[in-house]
Design an enzyme around this catalytic site. Structure first.
Site, mmCIF file in Angstrom:
data_model
loop_
_atom_site.group_PDB
_atom_site.id
_atom_site.type_symbol
_atom_site.label_atom_id
_atom_site.label_comp_id
_atom_site.label_asym_id
_atom_site.label_seq_id
_atom_site.Cartn_x
_atom_site.Cartn_y
_atom_site.Cartn_z
ATOM 1 N N HIS A 110 34.955 42.886 39.043
ATOM 2 C CA HIS A 110 34.682 44.124 39.569
ATOM 3 C C HIS A 110 34.665 45.172 38.407
ATOM 4 O O HIS A 110 33.648 46.017 38.291
ATOM 5 C CB HIS A 110 35.264 44.507 40.857
ATOM 6 C CG HIS A 110 34.402 45.753 41.530
ATOM 7 N ND1 HIS A 110 33.707 45.733 42.487
ATOM 8 C CD2 HIS A 110 35.002 47.044 41.423
ATOM 9 C CE1 HIS A 110 33.606 47.038 42.778
ATOM 10 N NE2 HIS A 110 34.125 47.695 42.067
ATOM 11 N N GLU A 111 35.990 45.473 38.163
ATOM 12 C CA GLU A 111 36.058 46.454 37.233
ATOM 13 C C GLU A 111 35.462 46.284 35.750
ATOM 14 O O GLU A 111 35.044 46.977 35.188
ATOM 15 C CB GLU A 111 37.561 46.650 36.983
ATOM 16 C CG GLU A 111 38.383 47.158 38.266
ATOM 17 C CD GLU A 111 37.556 48.523 38.953
ATOM 18 O OE1 GLU A 111 37.317 49.235 38.142
ATOM 19 O OE2 GLU A 111 37.622 48.685 40.174
ATOM 20 N N HIS A 145 32.088 47.478 35.742
ATOM 21 C CA HIS A 145 31.972 48.879 35.559
ATOM 22 C C HIS A 145 32.121 49.359 34.130
ATOM 23 O O HIS A 145 31.459 49.850 33.512
ATOM 24 C CB HIS A 145 33.059 49.487 36.316
ATOM 25 C CG HIS A 145 32.973 49.758 37.746
ATOM 26 N ND1 HIS A 145 31.691 50.275 38.314
ATOM 27 C CD2 HIS A 145 33.482 49.386 38.634
ATOM 28 C CE1 HIS A 145 31.793 50.303 39.646
ATOM 29 N NE2 HIS A 145 32.944 49.712 40.065
#
Length: 357
Positions: free
Chosen positions: A31-32, A35
Site C-alpha cells: 500500500h505504501e 504512494h
C-alpha cells in the site's frame, strides 16, 4: 500517510498467525509502496519510510515532501492518494488468481490430493488423541459421517456437536461382558477404565471401545433389542474415527476439542511439509481479504485515512470554480459523517467481540 489495521486473530494460532501477520505486513508495505511510486512519478520526493508495530500488528508508512505535494495539481495529488488503494486492489486480484491456481501448483510440487480421506498432519501433544492417532493416518469417517476432505471433516464435527450424543443399543447379554467394573459414574471419582453411560433410568460404567461397536440409536424405542445407552451429559460425545486401514480411534468429550487438537489436510507429500498447502491457501485467502479490507477502509473519506485526502482532491478537481471556503465546508461535513460511521462500526465490532468472550 500512516497505515494500520486491527483485526481479531484466528483461533488456530500455531498455523494461522504467521500467514496472518505476514500478509498484513505485505499488504501495508505494498500500500505504501503505491504512494511512494506515484509520488515519485509526479516529482514528489520521499523523506523516508519504515515499518512499525501498532500494538501487535505490523504497519508501514512513507513520509513525503508535503510542501512539494501541496504545489502539485489536484489531479496529480489524487493519483498519489489513490495509489495505495489501487495497489491493494491489484494485490487482492493477484491473490485471487494465485488461489485459483494453487491446486495445479501443488501437483507440480509433487503433492497428491487424497480423494476419499483427510491426512492427519499434526496432533496436539498432551491431548486425548496424542496416545492413539499418529501423523500420517488417513481418516475416512467420523461415526457414520463420511470424511472426504477438510470441509467434510469440519462439517461432520459440526453436525455431531449440534446434535444430542448418539446412543448404543445394548442387550443384557452384551451388558454382562462390557461393564468395566469401575465406579466411574460417581461425581467425585474418575476412572481410566470406563465411561459412564446412562439409559435415563440406570447409570453404568462401560468399556467405550466395545460400546462403540454396537448398533446406534437416538433414544429409547429405537433399538430392536436391548436398551439405548448414551454417554452421560458430563462425559460429552463418544466419537469413533475410522482410518483407511479400518482401524478405530475413540474420542470422548466435546467435538470442538477434537477439532482443535487434530490438524488435517487434503494433500500428501513425501518431500514437503504436509501443512504447506493449507498455509499457502490461508496466505492467499488473507491476501484477498486483508488487501481488499485495506482498500475499502482507506477509501472511506474519514479523518486520518487516505479517503480524507482523496475527497479533498476530488472536490477540488470537480468544483474548481467554487470558492475554497465552500469546498472545505463540503469536505468537512462529509468527513465528519464518515468518521462517525467508522467509529460506530468499531464500537459495534468491539461490543460483538466482548459478547463472544
Amino acid at each position: 500517510l500512516s497505515l494500520s489495521l486491527s483485526l481479531s486473530l484466528p483461533l488456530c494460532i500455531y498455523l494461522q498467525v504467521v500467514p496472518y501477520l505476514l500478509t498484513l505486513l505485505l499488504s501495508g508495505v505494498f500500500h505504501e509502496f503505491g504512494h511512494a511510486l506515484a509520488a515519485s512519478l509526479q516529482g514528489v520526493s520521499m523523506y523516508g519510510s519504515g515499518i512499525f508495530l501498532f500494538l501487535i500488528y505490523p504497519a508501514a508508512f512513507v513520509e513525503l515532501n508535503t510542501e512539494r505535494l501541496g504545489k502539485c495539481r489536484a489531479t496529480h495529488r489524487l493519483r498519489i492518494f489513490c495509489a495505495g488503494v489501487w495497489h491493494n486492489v491489484v494485490m487482492m486480484v493477484a491473490g485471487y488468481a494465485l488461489w485459483c491456481l494453487l491446486p495445479g501448483f501443488l501437483v507440480c510440487l509433487g503433492f497428491v490430493r487424497l480423494p476419499t480421506s483427510v491426512l492427519v498432519r499434526a496432533v496436539e501433544p498432551g491431548s486425548a488423541m496424542a496416545s492413539q492417532i499418529t501423523y500420517g493416518s488417513q481418516i475416512t469417517a467420523l461415526n457414520d459421517c463420511i470424511v472426504t476432505n477438510k470441509e467434510t471433516w469440519g462439517g461432520c464435527l459440526e453436525r455431531i456437536a449440534s446434535n444430542p450424543p448418539v446412543g448404543y443399543c445394548i442387550t443384557d447379554h452384551v451388558m454382562d461382558h462390557i461393564q468395566s467394573g469401575a465406579d466411574c459414574c460417581r461425581k467425585d471419582t474418575t476412572s481410566a477404565k470406563g465411561v459412564c453411560f446412562t439409559s435415563g433410568v440406570r447409570d453404568t460404567c462401560l468399556v467405550a471401545r466395545t460400546v462403540a461397536k454396537q448398533a446406534t440409536c437416538l433414544g429409547q424405542g429405537h433399538c430392536s433389542s436391548g436398551t439405548c445407552y448414551t454417554p452421560r451429559s458430563d462425559e460429552g460425545h463418544l466419537l469413533t474415527m475410522t482410518d483407511s486401514k479400518k482401524d478405530l480411534y475413540l474420542f470422548i468429550g466435546d467435538p470442538i476439542h477434537l477439532y482443535l487438537s487434530i490438524g488435517v489436510c487434503d494433500y500428501r507429500s513425501n518431500i514437503f511439509w504436509s501443512g504447506l498447502p493449507e498455509a499457502l491457501e490461508l496466505f492467499f485467502v488473507y491476501i484477498i481479504s486483508l488487501s481488499g479490507a485495506l482498500a475499502i477502509f482507506n477509501a472511506v473519506p474519514a479523518f486520518y485515512l487516505d479517503g480524507q485526502h482523496i475527497l479533498d482532491s476530488t472536490i477540488e478537481v470537480f468544483l474548481t470554480n467554487t470558492r475554497t471556503e465552500i469546498r472545505n465546508k463540503v469536505s468537512y461535513v462529509i468527513q465528519i459523517f464518515s468518521t462517525i460511521l467508522v467509529a460506530l462500526n468499531v464500537i459495534n465490532a468491539i461490543f460483538m467481540v466482548c459478547r463472544l468472550y
